[in-house]
Design a protein around this motif. Structure first.
Motif, PDB file in Angstrom:
ATOM      1  N   ILE A 140     -80.493 -23.290 -17.112  1.00  0.00           N
ATOM      2  CA  ILE A 140     -80.211 -24.644 -17.598  1.00  0.00           C
ATOM      3  C   ILE A 140     -80.881 -24.871 -18.948  1.00  0.00           C
ATOM      4  CG2 ILE A 140     -80.476 -27.101 -17.136  1.00  0.00           C
ATOM      5  CD1 ILE A 140     -80.325 -26.402 -14.123  1.00  0.00           C
ATOM      6  N   ASN A 141     -82.115 -24.446 -19.091  1.00  0.00           N
ATOM      7  CA  ASN A 141     -82.811 -24.612 -20.368  1.00  0.00           C
ATOM      8  C   ASN A 141     -82.128 -23.831 -21.491  1.00  0.00           C
ATOM      9  OD1 ASN A 141     -84.758 -26.424 -19.442  1.00  0.00           O
ATOM     10  ND2 ASN A 141     -86.144 -24.790 -18.841  1.00  0.00           N
ATOM     11  N   ARG A 142     -81.654 -22.631 -21.189  1.00  0.00           N
ATOM     12  CA  ARG A 142     -80.943 -21.835 -22.189  1.00  0.00           C
ATOM     13  C   ARG A 142     -79.650 -22.531 -22.601  1.00  0.00           C
ATOM     14  NH1 ARG A 142     -79.558 -15.843 -20.732  1.00  0.00           N
ATOM     15  NH2 ARG A 142     -77.461 -16.561 -20.303  1.00  0.00           N
ATOM     16  N   TYR A 143     -78.921 -23.049 -21.621  1.00  0.00           N
ATOM     17  CA  TYR A 143     -77.691 -23.780 -21.926  1.00  0.00           C
ATOM     18  C   TYR A 143     -78.009 -25.005 -22.788  1.00  0.00           C
ATOM     19  CZ  TYR A 143     -73.681 -26.829 -21.423  1.00  0.00           C
ATOM     20  OH  TYR A 143     -72.624 -27.667 -21.701  1.00  0.00           O
ATOM     21  N   ALA A 144     -79.031 -25.773 -22.386  1.00  0.00           N
ATOM     22  CA  ALA A 144     -79.393 -26.993 -23.106  1.00  0.00           C
ATOM     23  C   ALA A 144     -79.802 -26.692 -24.548  1.00  0.00           C
ATOM     24  CB  ALA A 144     -80.523 -27.715 -22.373  1.00  0.00           C
ATOM     25  N   LYS A 145     -80.501 -25.611 -24.745  1.00  0.00           N
ATOM     26  CA  LYS A 145     -80.967 -25.233 -26.087  1.00  0.00           C
ATOM     27  C   LYS A 145     -79.791 -24.977 -27.033  1.00  0.00           C
ATOM     28  CE  LYS A 145     -84.037 -21.942 -28.349  1.00  0.00           C
ATOM     29  NZ  LYS A 145     -84.874 -20.762 -28.167  1.00  0.00           N
ATOM     30  N   GLU A 146     -78.682 -24.508 -26.482  1.00  0.00           N
ATOM     31  CA  GLU A 146     -77.510 -24.185 -27.283  1.00  0.00           C
ATOM     32  C   GLU A 146     -76.588 -25.384 -27.518  1.00  0.00           C
ATOM     33  OE1 GLU A 146     -75.686 -21.002 -25.109  1.00  0.00           O
ATOM     34  OE2 GLU A 146     -77.378 -19.643 -25.441  1.00  0.00           O
ATOM     35  N   CYS A 147     -76.905 -26.533 -26.909  1.00  0.00           N
ATOM     36  CA  CYS A 147     -76.022 -27.701 -26.976  1.00  0.00           C
ATOM     37  C   CYS A 147     -76.637 -28.832 -27.786  1.00  0.00           C
ATOM     38  CB  CYS A 147     -75.756 -28.239 -25.569  1.00  0.00           C
ATOM     39  SG  CYS A 147     -74.869 -27.110 -24.523  1.00  0.00           S
ATOM     40  N   ASP A 148     -75.757 -29.686 -28.306  1.00  0.00           N
ATOM     41  CA  ASP A 148     -76.282 -30.881 -28.945  1.00  0.00           C
ATOM     42  C   ASP A 148     -76.546 -31.938 -27.865  1.00  0.00           C
ATOM     43  OD1 ASP A 148     -73.891 -32.354 -28.420  1.00  0.00           O
ATOM     44  OD2 ASP A 148     -73.040 -31.799 -30.355  1.00  0.00           O
ATOM     45  N   GLU A 149     -77.122 -33.049 -28.267  1.00  0.00           N
ATOM     46  CA  GLU A 149     -77.596 -34.088 -27.345  1.00  0.00           C
ATOM     47  C   GLU A 149     -76.506 -34.604 -26.405  1.00  0.00           C
ATOM     48  OE1 GLU A 149     -80.094 -36.909 -25.499  1.00  0.00           O
ATOM     49  OE2 GLU A 149     -80.625 -35.205 -26.749  1.00  0.00           O
ATOM     50  N   ARG A 150     -75.308 -34.820 -26.899  1.00  0.00           N
ATOM     51  CA  ARG A 150     -74.263 -35.410 -26.043  1.00  0.00           C
ATOM     52  C   ARG A 150     -73.915 -34.504 -24.861  1.00  0.00           C
ATOM     53  NH1 ARG A 150     -68.485 -34.536 -28.910  1.00  0.00           N
ATOM     54  NH2 ARG A 150     -69.059 -32.562 -29.871  1.00  0.00           N
ATOM     55  N   TYR A 151     -73.997 -33.189 -25.051  1.00  0.00           N
ATOM     56  CA  TYR A 151     -73.732 -32.271 -23.943  1.00  0.00           C
ATOM     57  C   TYR A 151     -74.951 -32.146 -23.028  1.00  0.00           C
ATOM     58  CZ  TYR A 151     -69.616 -31.038 -26.633  1.00  0.00           C
ATOM     59  OH  TYR A 151     -68.431 -31.085 -27.331  1.00  0.00           O
ATOM     60  N   ARG A 152     -76.134 -32.199 -23.595  1.00  0.00           N
ATOM     61  CA  ARG A 152     -77.357 -32.129 -22.775  1.00  0.00           C
ATOM     62  C   ARG A 152     -77.455 -33.318 -21.832  1.00  0.00           C
ATOM     63  NH1 ARG A 152     -79.824 -30.634 -27.689  1.00  0.00           N
ATOM     64  NH2 ARG A 152     -80.857 -32.654 -27.809  1.00  0.00           N
ATOM     65  N   ARG A 153     -76.942 -34.471 -22.252  1.00  0.00           N
ATOM     66  CA  ARG A 153     -76.995 -35.666 -21.388  1.00  0.00           C
ATOM     67  C   ARG A 153     -76.223 -35.473 -20.089  1.00  0.00           C
ATOM     68  NH1 ARG A 153     -76.554 -39.196 -26.408  1.00  0.00           N
ATOM     69  NH2 ARG A 153     -74.344 -38.822 -26.243  1.00  0.00           N
ATOM     70  N   ARG A 154     -75.261 -34.580 -20.066  1.00  0.00           N
ATOM     71  CA  ARG A 154     -74.436 -34.394 -18.862  1.00  0.00           C
ATOM     72  C   ARG A 154     -75.082 -33.453 -17.848  1.00  0.00           C
ATOM     73  NH1 ARG A 154     -72.412 -38.579 -18.102  1.00  0.00           N
ATOM     74  NH2 ARG A 154     -71.529 -37.567 -16.300  1.00  0.00           N
ATOM     75  N   ILE A 155     -76.051 -32.672 -18.254  1.00  0.00           N
ATOM     76  CA  ILE A 155     -76.662 -31.693 -17.359  1.00  0.00           C
ATOM     77  C   ILE A 155     -77.232 -32.367 -16.121  1.00  0.00           C
ATOM     78  CG2 ILE A 155     -78.499 -29.977 -17.095  1.00  0.00           C
ATOM     79  CD1 ILE A 155     -78.174 -29.405 -20.137  1.00  0.00           C
ATOM     80  N   GLN A 156     -78.003 -33.422 -16.299  1.00  0.00           N
ATOM     81  CA  GLN A 156     -78.637 -34.071 -15.149  1.00  0.00           C
ATOM     82  C   GLN A 156     -77.604 -34.621 -14.169  1.00  0.00           C
ATOM     83  OE1 GLN A 156     -80.562 -36.119 -18.166  1.00  0.00           O
ATOM     84  NE2 GLN A 156     -79.996 -38.169 -17.471  1.00  0.00           N
ATOM     85  N   TYR A 157     -76.457 -35.068 -14.675  1.00  0.00           N
ATOM     86  CA  TYR A 157     -75.403 -35.573 -13.790  1.00  0.00           C
ATOM     87  C   TYR A 157     -74.795 -34.441 -12.964  1.00  0.00           C
ATOM     88  CZ  TYR A 157     -75.817 -39.933 -16.345  1.00  0.00           C
ATOM     89  OH  TYR A 157     -76.306 -41.090 -16.886  1.00  0.00           O
ATOM     90  N   CYS A 158     -74.647 -33.280 -13.583  1.00  0.00           N
ATOM     91  CA  CYS A 158     -74.122 -32.121 -12.851  1.00  0.00           C
ATOM     92  C   CYS A 158     -75.110 -31.671 -11.778  1.00  0.00           C
ATOM     93  CB  CYS A 158     -73.820 -30.972 -13.812  1.00  0.00           C
ATOM     94  SG  CYS A 158     -72.503 -31.352 -14.985  1.00  0.00           S
TER      95      CYS A 158
END
Length: 180
Positions: free
Chosen positions: A57-75
């Motif tokens: 998850i951290n690796r994915y988040a590092k590669e994304c901008d803020e708008r995509y990172r905001r969706r991680i917690q919902y998933c």
């Protein structure tokens, strides 16, 4: 019939397959490439073979901008809710159990998801109409504690300052912030 099966690849290759929007962005078209049950089974196999979900998850988040990172917690919350509530799963933002999940910090969320993937998703087999055996993984909450009691155990350290703890759900999940 569609059988729930994980990927049959090495842990390293698995990391690449699940470090994608399909698993961590429920607002993207990629999310619809597989069902939530299929995603849970695939994530479970990864965790059960020793994979580190936090790292992914951290690796994915590092590669994304803020708008995509905001969706991680919902998933992550959707996966937890689907495992713990099964057919009762409704991602209703105002439901008391959903609010309890939303109070957890990212470390607690990932730890809870990982433990649920390990304990509540199991390999099974099923016979088709021709009596041919097929692998099929089952998602069934498996804990001696009820989902509420399990969350009580996690939350108890925050009960001294409950108002601050309770406000986390409003602050962290307002759609403008990312835990990642």
């Amino acid at each position: 019939m569609v059988y729930l099966t994980p990927f049959n690849v090495s842990t390293e290759e698995y990391e690449g397959l699940i470090t994608r929007r399909e698993y961590w962005d429920d607002g993207g078209d990629e999310w619809n490439w597989s069902s939530i049950e299929q995603k849970i089974v695939r994530l479970a196999k990864f965790v059960q073979q020793g994979g580190n979900l936090n790292k992914i998850i951290n690796r994915y988040a590092k590669e994304c901008d803020e708008r995509y990172r905001r969706r991680i917690q919902y998933c992550v919350a959707s996966y937890i809710l689907k495992i713990m509530l099964g057919d009762l799963f409704v991602n209703n933002e105002d439901a008391p159990f959903v609010r309890r999940i939303k109070r957890l910090d990212k470390k607690e969320l990932v730890k809870l998801l990982s433990s649920q993937l390990k304990s509540s998703v199991t390999k099974s087999s099923v016979l088709d109409k021709d009596y041919k055996e097929h692998e099929n993984w089952i998602i069934k909450y498996d804990s001696k504690l009820s989902p509420d009691n399990l969350l009580d155990k996690i939350e108890s350290k925050y009960w001294k300052d409950y108002n601050t703890y309770d406000s986390r759900a409003d602050i962290w999940w307002d759609g403008l912030h990312s835990l990642w």
